[in-house]
Each structure stands twice: as C-alpha cells, then as structure tokens.
Design an enzyme around this catalytic site. Structure first.
Site, mmCIF file in Angstrom:
data_model
loop_
_atom_site.group_PDB
_atom_site.id
_atom_site.type_symbol
_atom_site.label_atom_id
_atom_site.label_comp_id
_atom_site.label_asym_id
_atom_site.label_seq_id
_atom_site.Cartn_x
_atom_site.Cartn_y
_atom_site.Cartn_z
ATOM 1 N N SER A 26 5.004 3.162 -6.280
ATOM 2 C CA SER A 26 5.904 2.997 -5.141
ATOM 3 C C SER A 26 5.861 1.559 -4.623
ATOM 4 O O SER A 26 6.191 0.623 -5.342
ATOM 5 C CB SER A 26 5.519 4.015 -4.058
ATOM 6 N N HIS A 36 8.903 11.780 -6.466
ATOM 7 C CA HIS A 36 8.372 10.435 -6.264
ATOM 8 C C HIS A 36 6.875 10.348 -6.552
ATOM 9 O O HIS A 36 6.408 9.376 -7.141
ATOM 10 C CB HIS A 36 8.644 10.013 -4.815
ATOM 11 N N ASP A 75 13.711 11.711 -7.476
ATOM 12 C CA ASP A 75 12.987 10.938 -6.465
ATOM 13 C C ASP A 75 13.861 10.824 -5.217
ATOM 14 O O ASP A 75 14.906 10.175 -5.232
ATOM 15 C CB ASP A 75 12.663 9.549 -7.019
#
Length: 440
Positions: free
Chosen positions: A248, A375, A340
C-alpha cells in the site's frame, strides 16, 4: 440435535491429530479425525485467542468415511465458514466469534510468540454455541512467523525505528527492506517470515517512529536512505543484493526511492496493493497532503465503510504527480487485487505497464492480478479482512475502511502471490548481476 447412539458412553474413542502441530505460518497443516463411527456428521473447529483479547473461530462440516475418518486436507466441507476441499480453511476463514465488536482485524504484532489455535471436533453439524458443547477430541496447534534460529535485532542507529530479522547461520544473506502501509507502527510479521525463508529482512517504522513521536515531524526521504545504508553495511547482509517490499503506502516510498534516489539502489522491488501516484518531489507528509486534497472523492458503502480508491483517479498524466516508471532499472513485481476498494491498484498497474512499454523497460515488469481479491494481501493463510477499523497516520481519524475481496478467492490469491514473490526474490537476489542492473 439428538446425539448419535453410536457415540454412546465409553465406545467414543474419536481421535484428532494435526501435523505439524508446530510450524511456520505459511506451512500447510494436515488435520485428521479418526475412529469415529462411519457416516457420522462432524464439525471441525479452530479457535484463536488474539493478543488484543478478542477470539476468532473457523469451522467446517464433514461426514466421516467408511473407516470413520475425516481428512481436512482431502475431504469436502459441506458448510461452515468455508466449503469444499480447503486444507487451510480453518486458518484463512477465521472470523471474530459471535458478539464481537465490529471492525476487528487479526494481525500478529508479537512475532516472538506463536499464533495459537485450539482445533476441536464436535458431533453434528454445528454453527454456534460452541462454548456450551463438549468436544469429542482437541489438539493444540502453533503457527510461527519466526523459524527456530531466526534472530530478532532492534535497530535504532541513525534515528531509525526498525527490527532486523536474520536467518539462522553466519550468512551473509540477501536483504529485504520491508515497508508496511498508512496505519503506521512497526509491523514485523512479514519480515520475520521472510527471514524464515533465508532473507535478512528489516521491518521499518517510518510513520510512527521514535523520532517522529519526539519531534512531531514526519521523516524525510533521507530516513529511507539511512535504512538502506544500514542494511548495505551490515556484515551479515550481501550489500549489493537488497530488495524493497512495500504494501500500500509503503509501495509509494519504494517506487520513489528506486526511481530517484542516488543512494537506494535495490536489486528488485515488490509492490503489494500499491500505486506510483504521488508528488514525486515530496516527502511522506507531502504524499498525505496530496491524497487528502481528493478526500471529497471518498465514497461510503451502505454499511458505512469508507472507500478511498477514487482518490487516485483519474491516474495523472503529469509526471510531477506519478513516479516516472521509465526510470526503473531493476525488476519489479506488482501484485494487484482486482476488487481493491482502498486504492486504485488495477488502474495504477495498467498505467505503469503502459509507461514502461513506452520507455522500453517493460521487460522488467511482472504483474500478478487476482480477481475478487481485496487490498490487504498478506502472508498465506492470514484471515481475510474485508473491512476493519483504520486510523490513518495522515488524519488520525478512526473510521471503518473497506478493503474488498471475497474470502475464498482472496485467500487463494494470498497463497499464490506469496509463492511467486518468494520465487521472484530468490531469482533476483541470488543472481550475480549488480544492484539494480538487468541485461537489456
């Protein structure tokens, strides 16, 4: 449910075994029920008491075969928290027990202790009320991120807040600088597991390090260069064979350093659920400000979960606001969840691919794209978290974030991506080419 007369009294000799009872987090377990009456409905359940005081459970419904056996690695689960032949369903489908507060996420923070599971077998196909039931048999299982012999070293030099995990033996070992996402804290589980596979791995806290807590100021880009240099000069690390792995927000840092730093020259980069979109001349603080400018693009689900993926859209065309991927000179593995809901990772990967194709370095890029995957792509068999409470370091506001993903598909993706990431790292960190250099 009435008890089965075949289970009456002293004739109940049901046995439950797990092999191995003590293993790594990414190692499969074989769980077998034996000596049950043939054709008996059984529930196999795992229970994990989390470090934060909350309990998590998973369970599958089975029917014993003609020999009175259930082998979870081979037999079909007819229902429960997972269904089908799922050898590791008792781990990846773990969920908070009924009555738990919403927004929980299972994340092992103390890697020096195991993730403990109590695996039990019950008569009948049960879905609730396990606390009031007496199991037919029970076995304790330990899952470790640190293999025996892995050493955990606190790193504080040059103002760093980090933990270095060294594999067993004298080394030297290839290195990995491990960067987690926008929630901050020192998250060690991935670095510990990577060290268990032979990589000297350093988990770096760059959002909530001691220096930030003392000064109130976020770190500059030189903080990451210091971390990389600490690894380069370590006697047990091969200085010209260091990778960067980012999840991320951590990927933003990895891309920036690999493309623009004169100090950080990684042999390869792994991006997990990341993007190249950011102000390329900015610091970590500037990145947060940049993303916050688009906060009005936040969507909210019917359940009140924040969806932030639109904050990056449309992907900028101006190279001031995205890393020039044509500058990449090392192999790059990009892992994408197509569901995501937190970050525009599929769109980012497509743009990176286009940029690198135009620049003539697309041969360096490998994209792994997984349908129905969210995610939070974590090490194998980590429980899937579709949404959870989240406090961004940038805003400090506690909200419920939607990460996305379907549990079974997401869990398969975690297992597949981990295997391919290890192969990628071994291929490029054990090669004989110089740092950041690949033959054209």
């Amino acid at each position: 449910m009435e008890s089965d007369p075949r289970m009456d009294g002293s004739r109940c000799l049901v046995q439950l075994s797990a092999h191995p009872t003590r293993g790594l987090m990414d190692e499969k377990i074989t769980i077998v029920v034996q000596k049950a009456p043939p054709g008996l409905q059984l529930t196999v359940r795992s229970l994990h008491p989390c470090e934060d005081g909350h309990s998590w459970e998973a369970f599958g419904h089975y029917v014993s075969d003609s020999t009175g056996t259930v082998d979870v690695s081979q037999d079909l689960s007819l229902g429960g928290t997972y269904s089908g032949v799922e050898p590791m369903g008792l781990l990846w489908s773990l969920r908070p027990v009924p009555g738990s507060k919403p927004g929980l996420r299972l994340r092992k923070m103390n890697v020096q202790t195991p993730l403990g599971l109590t695996v039990s077998v019950y008569q009948g196909h049960q879905n609730e009320g396990f606390a009031d039931l007496v199991p037919l048999a029970t076995v304790e299982v330990e899952r470790w991120y640190m293999a025996p012999g892995v050493r955990r070293v606190n790193v504080t030099e040059d103002g760093l807040s980090a933990t270095l995990f060294l594999p067993p033996g004298p080394g030297p070992f290839p290195g990995i600088l491990d960067l987690w996402g926008g929630g901050g804290k020192l998250v060690e589980m991935r670095a510990a597991l990577l060290a268990s596979h032979g990589f000297a791995s350093m988990a770096l806290d760059y959002l909530t390090p001691k220096i930030t807590l003392e000064t109130g100021k976020m770190v500059g880009n030189d903080y990451f260069e210091k971390a990389f240099k600490v690894m380069e000069k370590h006697p047990q690390i091969v200085g010209n064979s260091i990778a960067m792995v980012g999840l991320s927000f951590g990927t933003c840092v990895a891309f920036k350093m690999a493309a623009y730093s004169q100090v950080v020259k990684p042999r390869c980069v792994v991006s997990i659920s990341g993007s190249h979109v950011q102000p390329v001349d900015g610091t970590v603080e500037d990145m947060f400000k940049f993303f916050h400018k688009n906060v009005e693009k936040t969507r909210v689900s019917e359940a009140g979960e924040k969806i932030w993926r639109d904050l990056l859209l449309p992907i900028p065309t101006d190279l001031q606001f995205k890393v020039d991927m044509g500058r990449m000179r090392c192999p790059l593995l990009v892992i994408v969840g197509e569901d995501d809901q937190n970050w525009a990772t599929p769109e980012s990967a497509a743009d990176m691919q286009e940029m690198m194709s135009r620049a003539g370095n697309a041969h360096l890029l490998t994209v792994l794209s997984y349908p129905n995957t969210g995610h939070l792509i974590e090490p194998p068999y980590s429980p899937h978290t579709r949404s959870s409470g989240f406090r961004s370091v940038g805003s400090r506001e506690k909200v419920l974030g939607l990460w996305g993903g379907d549990t079974a598909a997401h869990s398969w993706a975690q297992e597949d991506a981990w295997k391919k990431m290890l192969l990628f790292l071994r291929e490029h960190l054990h090669s004989r080419e110089g740092p950041g250099l690949v033959h054209q």
